[in-house]
Design a protein around this motif. Structure first.
Motif, short mmCIF file in Angstrom:
data_model
loop_
_atom_site.label_atom_id
_atom_site.label_comp_id
_atom_site.label_asym_id
_atom_site.label_seq_id
_atom_site.Cartn_x
_atom_site.Cartn_y
_atom_site.Cartn_z
N ASP A 1 -62.87 -8.84 6.77
CA ASP A 1 -63.49 -7.81 7.61
C ASP A 1 -64.65 -7.16 6.87
O ASP A 1 -65.73 -6.94 7.43
CB ASP A 1 -62.46 -6.73 8.01
CG ASP A 1 -61.34 -7.27 8.87
OD1 ASP A 1 -61.61 -8.12 9.72
OD2 ASP A 1 -60.20 -6.83 8.68
N VAL A 2 -64.44 -6.87 5.61
CA VAL A 2 -65.48 -6.24 4.79
C VAL A 2 -66.64 -7.21 4.61
O VAL A 2 -67.81 -6.84 4.78
CB VAL A 2 -64.92 -5.80 3.43
CG1 VAL A 2 -66.01 -5.23 2.55
CG2 VAL A 2 -63.80 -4.77 3.63
N SER B 1 -65.44 2.28 7.55
CA SER B 1 -65.16 2.56 8.96
C SER B 1 -65.41 1.33 9.82
O SER B 1 -64.64 1.03 10.74
CB SER B 1 -66.03 3.71 9.47
OG SER B 1 -65.74 4.89 8.78
N GLY B 2 -66.47 0.62 9.52
CA GLY B 2 -66.78 -0.59 10.28
C GLY B 2 -65.70 -1.64 10.11
O GLY B 2 -65.32 -2.32 11.07
N ALA C 1 -59.28 -3.31 14.02
CA ALA C 1 -58.65 -2.79 15.24
C ALA C 1 -59.04 -3.62 16.45
O ALA C 1 -58.20 -3.90 17.32
CB ALA C 1 -59.05 -1.33 15.46
N LEU C 2 -60.29 -4.04 16.52
CA LEU C 2 -60.73 -4.87 17.64
C LEU C 2 -60.03 -6.23 17.64
O LEU C 2 -59.89 -6.85 18.69
CB LEU C 2 -62.25 -5.08 17.59
CG LEU C 2 -63.08 -3.86 17.96
CD1 LEU C 2 -64.55 -4.11 17.66
CD2 LEU C 2 -62.87 -3.50 19.42
N ASP D 1 -53.85 -3.27 12.37
CA ASP D 1 -53.96 -1.90 11.89
C ASP D 1 -54.19 -1.87 10.37
O ASP D 1 -53.94 -0.87 9.71
CB ASP D 1 -52.72 -1.08 12.26
CG ASP D 1 -51.43 -1.64 11.69
OD1 ASP D 1 -51.46 -2.76 11.15
OD2 ASP D 1 -50.40 -0.96 11.80
N TYR D 2 -54.67 -2.97 9.84
CA TYR D 2 -55.00 -3.09 8.42
C TYR D 2 -56.28 -3.91 8.28
O TYR D 2 -56.62 -4.72 9.13
CB TYR D 2 -53.86 -3.76 7.64
CG TYR D 2 -53.45 -5.09 8.23
CD1 TYR D 2 -54.04 -6.27 7.80
CD2 TYR D 2 -52.48 -5.16 9.22
CE1 TYR D 2 -53.69 -7.48 8.34
CE2 TYR D 2 -52.11 -6.37 9.77
CZ TYR D 2 -52.72 -7.53 9.33
OH TYR D 2 -52.37 -8.74 9.88
#
Length: 61
Positions: free
Chosen positions: A20-21, A2-3, A9-10, A14-15
């Motif tokens: 990010d992880v 979710s994070g 998104a921030l 949209d992917y």
């Protein structure tokens, strides 16, 4: 997960990217690990352990 979706998104995506992880992994995992007394005496830190693990794991292809 979710994070990582929220971070993407921030940033207007949209992917989720592996970056990010990785960016959130230390914060998400830090509180789940406990060092042994021997590791604490040696001066090891949870943050360093998590950072090392993140660097070793390759992004999926």
């Amino acid at each position: 997960a979710s994070g990582a979706r929220a971070r993407a998104a921030l940033q207007g995506r949209d992917y989720v990217l592996p970056d990010d992880v990785k960016a959130l992994a230390a914060s998400a995992l830090r509180h789940r690990l406990l060092l042994s007394p021997a590791a604490e005496i040696e001066g090891r830190r949870v943050e360093d352990l998590v950072a090392g693990l993140i660097e070793q794991v390759e992004a999926p292809k």
